[in-house]
Design a protein around this motif. Structure first.
Motif, PDB file in Angstrom:
ATOM      1  N   ARG A  67       0.826  -1.207   0.000  1.00  0.00           N
ATOM      2  CA  ARG A  67       0.000   0.000   0.000  1.00  0.00           C
ATOM      3  C   ARG A  67       0.864   1.262   0.000  1.00  0.00           C
ATOM      4  NH1 ARG A  67      -2.389  -0.782   4.452  1.00  0.00           N
ATOM      5  NH2 ARG A  67      -1.108   0.643   5.700  1.00  0.00           N
ATOM      6  N   ASP A  68       1.903   1.280   0.825  1.00  0.00           N
ATOM      7  CA  ASP A  68       2.776   2.454   0.878  1.00  0.00           C
ATOM      8  C   ASP A  68       3.566   2.621  -0.416  1.00  0.00           C
ATOM      9  OD1 ASP A  68       1.845   2.809   3.427  1.00  0.00           O
ATOM     10  OD2 ASP A  68       3.605   1.953   4.413  1.00  0.00           O
ATOM     11  N   ALA A  69       3.985   1.529  -1.006  1.00  0.00           N
ATOM     12  CA  ALA A  69       4.749   1.618  -2.248  1.00  0.00           C
ATOM     13  C   ALA A  69       3.885   2.119  -3.401  1.00  0.00           C
ATOM     14  CB  ALA A  69       5.348   0.261  -2.595  1.00  0.00           C
ATOM     15  N   ALA A  70       2.610   1.750  -3.416  1.00  0.00           N
ATOM     16  CA  ALA A  70       1.732   2.176  -4.509  1.00  0.00           C
ATOM     17  C   ALA A  70       1.470   3.676  -4.477  1.00  0.00           C
ATOM     18  CB  ALA A  70       0.411   1.408  -4.435  1.00  0.00           C
ATOM     19  N   ARG A  71       1.632   4.301  -3.325  1.00  0.00           N
ATOM     20  CA  ARG A  71       1.408   5.751  -3.235  1.00  0.00           C
ATOM     21  C   ARG A  71       2.526   6.553  -3.883  1.00  0.00           C
ATOM     22  NH1 ARG A  71      -0.342   5.931   3.181  1.00  0.00           N
ATOM     23  NH2 ARG A  71      -2.376   4.897   2.944  1.00  0.00           N
ATOM     24  N   GLU A  72       3.663   5.926  -4.088  1.00  0.00           N
ATOM     25  CA  GLU A  72       4.811   6.619  -4.675  1.00  0.00           C
ATOM     26  C   GLU A  72       4.590   6.793  -6.175  1.00  0.00           C
ATOM     27  OE1 GLU A  72       7.787   8.704  -5.402  1.00  0.00           O
ATOM     28  OE2 GLU A  72       7.623   8.032  -3.333  1.00  0.00           O
ATOM     29  N   ALA A  73       4.466   8.052  -6.608  1.00  0.00           N
ATOM     30  CA  ALA A  73       4.157   8.333  -8.009  1.00  0.00           C
ATOM     31  C   ALA A  73       5.401   8.520  -8.863  1.00  0.00           C
ATOM     32  CB  ALA A  73       3.281   9.588  -8.103  1.00  0.00           C
ATOM     33  N   TRP A  74       6.586   8.525  -8.256  1.00  0.00           N
ATOM     34  CA  TRP A  74       7.808   8.733  -9.022  1.00  0.00           C
ATOM     35  C   TRP A  74       8.255   7.453  -9.733  1.00  0.00           C
ATOM     36  CZ3 TRP A  74      11.044  13.223  -9.168  1.00  0.00           C
ATOM     37  CH2 TRP A  74      10.567  14.303  -8.429  1.00  0.00           C
ATOM     38  N   CYS A  75       7.826   6.288  -9.269  1.00  0.00           N
ATOM     39  CA  CYS A  75       8.322   5.028  -9.817  1.00  0.00           C
ATOM     40  C   CYS A  75       7.151   4.106 -10.136  1.00  0.00           C
ATOM     41  CB  CYS A  75       9.284   4.347  -8.841  1.00  0.00           C
ATOM     42  SG  CYS A  75       8.553   3.969  -7.231  1.00  0.00           S
ATOM     43  N   VAL A  76       7.477   2.963 -10.761  1.00  0.00           N
ATOM     44  CA  VAL A  76       6.498   1.955 -11.126  1.00  0.00           C
ATOM     45  C   VAL A  76       6.775   0.713 -10.274  1.00  0.00           C
ATOM     46  CG1 VAL A  76       5.501   0.587 -12.985  1.00  0.00           C
ATOM     47  CG2 VAL A  76       6.434   2.865 -13.465  1.00  0.00           C
ATOM     48  N   ASN A  77       5.737   0.168  -9.645  1.00  0.00           N
ATOM     49  CA  ASN A  77       5.865  -0.998  -8.791  1.00  0.00           C
ATOM     50  C   ASN A  77       5.320  -2.226  -9.515  1.00  0.00           C
ATOM     51  OD1 ASN A  77       6.611   0.034  -5.815  1.00  0.00           O
ATOM     52  ND2 ASN A  77       5.239   1.525  -6.764  1.00  0.00           N
ATOM     53  N   VAL A  78       6.125  -3.286  -9.550  1.00  0.00           N
ATOM     54  CA  VAL A  78       5.760  -4.536 -10.208  1.00  0.00           C
ATOM     55  C   VAL A  78       5.816  -5.651  -9.171  1.00  0.00           C
ATOM     56  CG1 VAL A  78       6.319  -6.182 -12.028  1.00  0.00           C
ATOM     57  CG2 VAL A  78       6.673  -3.744 -12.404  1.00  0.00           C
ATOM     58  N   VAL A  79       4.731  -6.425  -9.083  1.00  0.00           N
ATOM     59  CA  VAL A  79       4.679  -7.588  -8.184  1.00  0.00           C
ATOM     60  C   VAL A  79       4.785  -8.842  -9.039  1.00  0.00           C
ATOM     61  CG1 VAL A  79       3.329  -8.813  -6.457  1.00  0.00           C
ATOM     62  CG2 VAL A  79       3.267  -6.312  -6.537  1.00  0.00           C
ATOM     63  N   VAL A  80       5.790  -9.648  -8.761  1.00  0.00           N
ATOM     64  CA  VAL A  80       6.051 -10.873  -9.513  1.00  0.00           C
ATOM     65  C   VAL A  80       5.879 -12.060  -8.572  1.00  0.00           C
ATOM     66  CG1 VAL A  80       7.723 -12.160 -10.892  1.00  0.00           C
ATOM     67  CG2 VAL A  80       7.664  -9.652 -11.015  1.00  0.00           C
ATOM     68  N   HIS A  81       5.144 -13.050  -9.021  1.00  0.00           N
ATOM     69  CA  HIS A  81       4.975 -14.274  -8.223  1.00  0.00           C
ATOM     70  C   HIS A  81       5.780 -15.411  -8.845  1.00  0.00           C
ATOM     71  CE1 HIS A  81       2.778 -18.095  -7.196  1.00  0.00           C
ATOM     72  NE2 HIS A  81       3.137 -17.625  -5.989  1.00  0.00           N
ATOM     73  N   GLU A  82       6.520 -16.081  -8.019  1.00  0.00           N
ATOM     74  CA  GLU A  82       7.308 -17.228  -8.464  1.00  0.00           C
ATOM     75  C   GLU A  82       6.422 -18.473  -8.476  1.00  0.00           C
ATOM     76  OE1 GLU A  82      11.509 -15.669  -6.455  1.00  0.00           O
ATOM     77  OE2 GLU A  82      10.339 -17.300  -5.522  1.00  0.00           O
ATOM     78  N   ALA A  83       6.251 -19.070  -9.631  1.00  0.00           N
ATOM     79  CA  ALA A  83       5.430 -20.279  -9.713  1.00  0.00           C
ATOM     80  C   ALA A  83       6.100 -21.441  -8.994  1.00  0.00           C
ATOM     81  CB  ALA A  83       5.169 -20.642 -11.173  1.00  0.00           C
ATOM     82  N   MET A  84       7.398 -21.454  -9.024  1.00  0.00           N
ATOM     83  CA  MET A  84       8.182 -22.481  -8.315  1.00  0.00           C
ATOM     84  C   MET A  84       9.481 -21.821  -7.860  1.00  0.00           C
ATOM     85  SD  MET A  84       9.412 -24.727 -11.589  1.00  0.00           S
ATOM     86  CE  MET A  84       7.718 -24.996 -12.080  1.00  0.00           C
ATOM     87  N   THR A  85      10.145 -22.495  -6.957  1.00  0.00           N
ATOM     88  CA  THR A  85      11.385 -21.930  -6.433  1.00  0.00           C
ATOM     89  C   THR A  85      12.405 -21.816  -7.564  1.00  0.00           C
ATOM     90  OG1 THR A  85      10.961 -22.957  -4.307  1.00  0.00           O
ATOM     91  CG2 THR A  85      13.197 -22.214  -4.744  1.00  0.00           C
ATOM     92  N   PRO A  86      12.861 -20.561  -7.867  1.00  0.00           N
ATOM     93  CA  PRO A  86      13.773 -20.385  -9.004  1.00  0.00           C
ATOM     94  C   PRO A  86      15.191 -20.822  -8.661  1.00  0.00           C
ATOM     95  CG  PRO A  86      13.411 -18.294  -7.916  1.00  0.00           C
ATOM     96  CD  PRO A  86      12.549 -19.297  -7.205  1.00  0.00           C
ATOM     97  N   ASP A  87      15.965 -21.003  -9.700  1.00  0.00           N
ATOM     98  CA  ASP A  87      17.374 -21.314  -9.508  1.00  0.00           C
ATOM     99  C   ASP A  87      18.157 -20.021  -9.321  1.00  0.00           C
ATOM    100  OD1 ASP A  87      17.260 -20.213 -11.980  1.00  0.00           O
ATOM    101  OD2 ASP A  87      17.866 -22.017 -13.068  1.00  0.00           O
ATOM    102  N   GLU A  88      19.460 -20.128  -9.355  1.00  0.00           N
ATOM    103  CA  GLU A  88      20.298 -18.942  -9.127  1.00  0.00           C
ATOM    104  C   GLU A  88      20.056 -17.886 -10.188  1.00  0.00           C
ATOM    105  OE1 GLU A  88      25.044 -17.826  -8.602  1.00  0.00           O
ATOM    106  OE2 GLU A  88      24.396 -19.908  -8.840  1.00  0.00           O
ATOM    107  N   GLN A  89      19.831 -18.290 -11.419  1.00  0.00           N
ATOM    108  CA  GLN A  89      19.569 -17.340 -12.500  1.00  0.00           C
ATOM    109  C   GLN A  89      18.215 -16.647 -12.293  1.00  0.00           C
ATOM    110  OE1 GLN A  89      21.739 -16.639 -14.799  1.00  0.00           O
ATOM    111  NE2 GLN A  89      20.492 -15.263 -16.102  1.00  0.00           N
ATOM    112  N   GLY A  90      17.236 -17.385 -11.789  1.00  0.00           N
ATOM    113  CA  GLY A  90      15.919 -16.807 -11.587  1.00  0.00           C
ATOM    114  C   GLY A  90      15.831 -15.874 -10.398  1.00  0.00           C
ATOM    115  N   ARG A  91      16.811 -15.960  -9.505  1.00  0.00           N
ATOM    116  CA  ARG A  91      16.811 -15.053  -8.345  1.00  0.00           C
ATOM    117  C   ARG A  91      17.432 -13.696  -8.653  1.00  0.00           C
ATOM    118  NH1 ARG A  91      17.733 -20.029  -5.534  1.00  0.00           N
ATOM    119  NH2 ARG A  91      20.008 -19.770  -5.753  1.00  0.00           N
ATOM    120  N   LEU A  92      17.935 -13.499  -9.848  1.00  0.00           N
ATOM    121  CA  LEU A  92      18.482 -12.194 -10.246  1.00  0.00           C
ATOM    122  C   LEU A  92      17.333 -11.225 -10.549  1.00  0.00           C
ATOM    123  CD1 LEU A  92      21.391 -13.287 -12.614  1.00  0.00           C
ATOM    124  CD2 LEU A  92      21.520 -12.572 -10.218  1.00  0.00           C
ATOM    125  N   PRO A  93      17.556  -9.935 -10.351  1.00  0.00           N
ATOM    126  CA  PRO A  93      16.470  -8.966 -10.589  1.00  0.00           C
ATOM    127  C   PRO A  93      16.130  -8.841 -12.064  1.00  0.00           C
ATOM    128  CG  PRO A  93      18.533  -7.838 -10.096  1.00  0.00           C
ATOM    129  CD  PRO A  93      18.784  -9.295  -9.852  1.00  0.00           C
TER     130      PRO A  93
END
Length: 425
Positions: free
Chosen positions: A153-179
């Motif tokens: 809720r607090d992050a969505a109020r910030e109008a300077w940036c864009v907030n993205v919520v990503v759900h991991e379908a399964m536990t990622p490997d080392e490559q998938g844990r990178l931003p």
């Protein structure tokens, strides 16, 4: 949270804006070194540090460069000390180009700040309002459901940036844990905050997003709506069904981010203030720009002088007309007051009574003999009620006695009546 659009101006397509927090003790030194290095390498044309009041807690830096080799970009970064906040300075960066911004251009943030990670001078990519969030990194959602809900809720109020919520379908490997930010275009890289939900947090994250009116698909992503939401905003258009965390470019997510950035979003008040400061207080001018600026000032001064001269002439003309009207008014004699006809005298209420007394007085003079009677008819009980004409003269003062009348009264011995006849003794 209100998602209604406001009447404020929309964000120009030529604008790039971002805000963050630097955790080091001397961020101004970091900015100076970075700008000087880019000027020597030719990445920027020049930079400057406009003077500020001595008691001000702000530091301002300006830089200009040519994006794509031809498009001039002017940028302004402001550092503000955070009193009563965690250690560090808040920074605000706005850059305006001569044409709509291209996401493939270099990020202005990397021209003011070092592109590498945190060093001994601190890191600059922290979220300005929400503690614990950072750009260019994966921000795992809290395990506590209420804390997760509060953070989103607090992050969505910030109008300077864009907030993205990503759900991991399964536990990622080392490559998938990178931003995912490293796979985004340079123009979006430092304006996106990535929130990552673990596989078991699927229900919890959608419960936390319920107040915002959006849901994240399993193994997908969703963009949080801003506050206020832009006109024509549709949450379904900014939801990605699947995001592959295998190191490949998230093409569908990049398309959603570009579509979101192109929306006519309302201009936040703080962004508007920074943009106005950039346009009105810009000091890093070329010789041609200084010449054009002086010409504009001459034109403005000439128009102001012409307006003042016209106003003076109008005032002088009005004053002359007022003086002429005043002189004409003084020369005309004052009109004489209309003559009033004498009013006819209306008889007073006592006038009939006065005439009655006058008539009675004259009648008494006619009837009274030379000698005054010792007793009036009004005193004789034999005569009955007194007559008005005979009794009224007694009300008048008696006439003065004469010697002849006194002698006559002595001879009659006081026995005569008023009419001269003898009365029996």
């Amino acid at each position: 949270m209100s998602n209604s659009a406001t009447d404020r101006a929309t964000i120009p397509q030529t604008l790039w804006a971002a805000r963050g927090r630097h955790t080091g003790p001397a961020p101004e030194e970091v900015v100076r070194r970075t700008l000087d290095r880019h000027r020597r390498s030719g990445d920027i044309d020049d930079f400057a540090e406009p003077p500020v009041p001595e008691d001000s807690d702000r530091r301002v830096f300006e830089a200009r460069w040519r994006a794509g080799g031809t498009v001039t970009v002017r940028a302004r970064l402001t550092l503000v000390a955070r009193e009563g906040r965690p250690q560090g300075h808040e920074w605000r960066l706005v850059a305006e180009a001569e044409r709509p911004w291209d996401e493939a251009w270099p990020s202005p943030a990397t021209l003011f700040w070092p592109a590498d990670g945190a060093g001994e001078d601190g890191s600059w990519d922290h979220h300005a309002a929400v503690s614990g969030l950072r750009f260019r990194q994966v921000n795992a959602l809290p395990a506590d459901d209420k804390e997760m809900r509060r953070r989103l809720r607090d992050a969505a109020r910030e109008a300077w940036c864009v907030n993205v919520v990503v759900h991991e379908a399964m536990t990622p490997d080392e490559q998938g844990r990178l931003p995912l930010a490293r796979l985004l275009p340079p123009g979006l890289r430092h304006r996106v905050v990535e929130h990552r939900a673990a596989p078991h947090q699927f229900r919890a994250v959608n419960w936390a997003l319920k107040d915002l009116g959006v849901e994240v698909p399993r193994g997908g992503a969703v963009l949080l709506p801003p506050d206020p939401a832009p006109e024509g905003y549709d949450g379904h258009e900014h939801r990605v069904r699947s995001v592959f965390l295998d190191g490949s470019e998230p093409a569908e997510l990049v398309a959603a981010l570009r579509h979101f950035a192109a929306l006519p979003r309302p201009l936040p008040r703080e962004v508007e203030e920074s943009l106005t400061d950039l346009r009105e207080n810009w000091t890093l001018l070329t010789l041609q720009e200084e010449l054009e600026r002086e010409r504009r000032l001459v034109t403005v001064y000439a128009e102001a002088l012409e307006a003042m001269t016209k106003s003076r002439d109008l005032y002088k003309e009005a004053a002359e007309q007022a003086l002429e009207a005043l002189a004409a008014y003084r020369d005309v004699p004052a009109p004489a007051p209309p003559q009033q006809r004498p009013e006819s005298r209306t008889p007073g209420a006592l006038q009939p009574l006065t005439r009655t007394f006058e008539r009675l007085r004259l009648a008494a003079k006619v009837r009274r003999p030379s000698g005054a009677a010792p007793q009036s008819a009004a005193e004789d009980p034999a005569n009955g009620a007194p007559d008005t004409l005979t009794s009224a003269p007694d009300m008048l003062p008696p006439a003065p006695d004469t010697p002849a009348s006194a002698a006559t009264a002595a001879e009659s011995g006081g026995k005569g009546t008023a009419d001269g006849t003898d009365r029996p003794s």
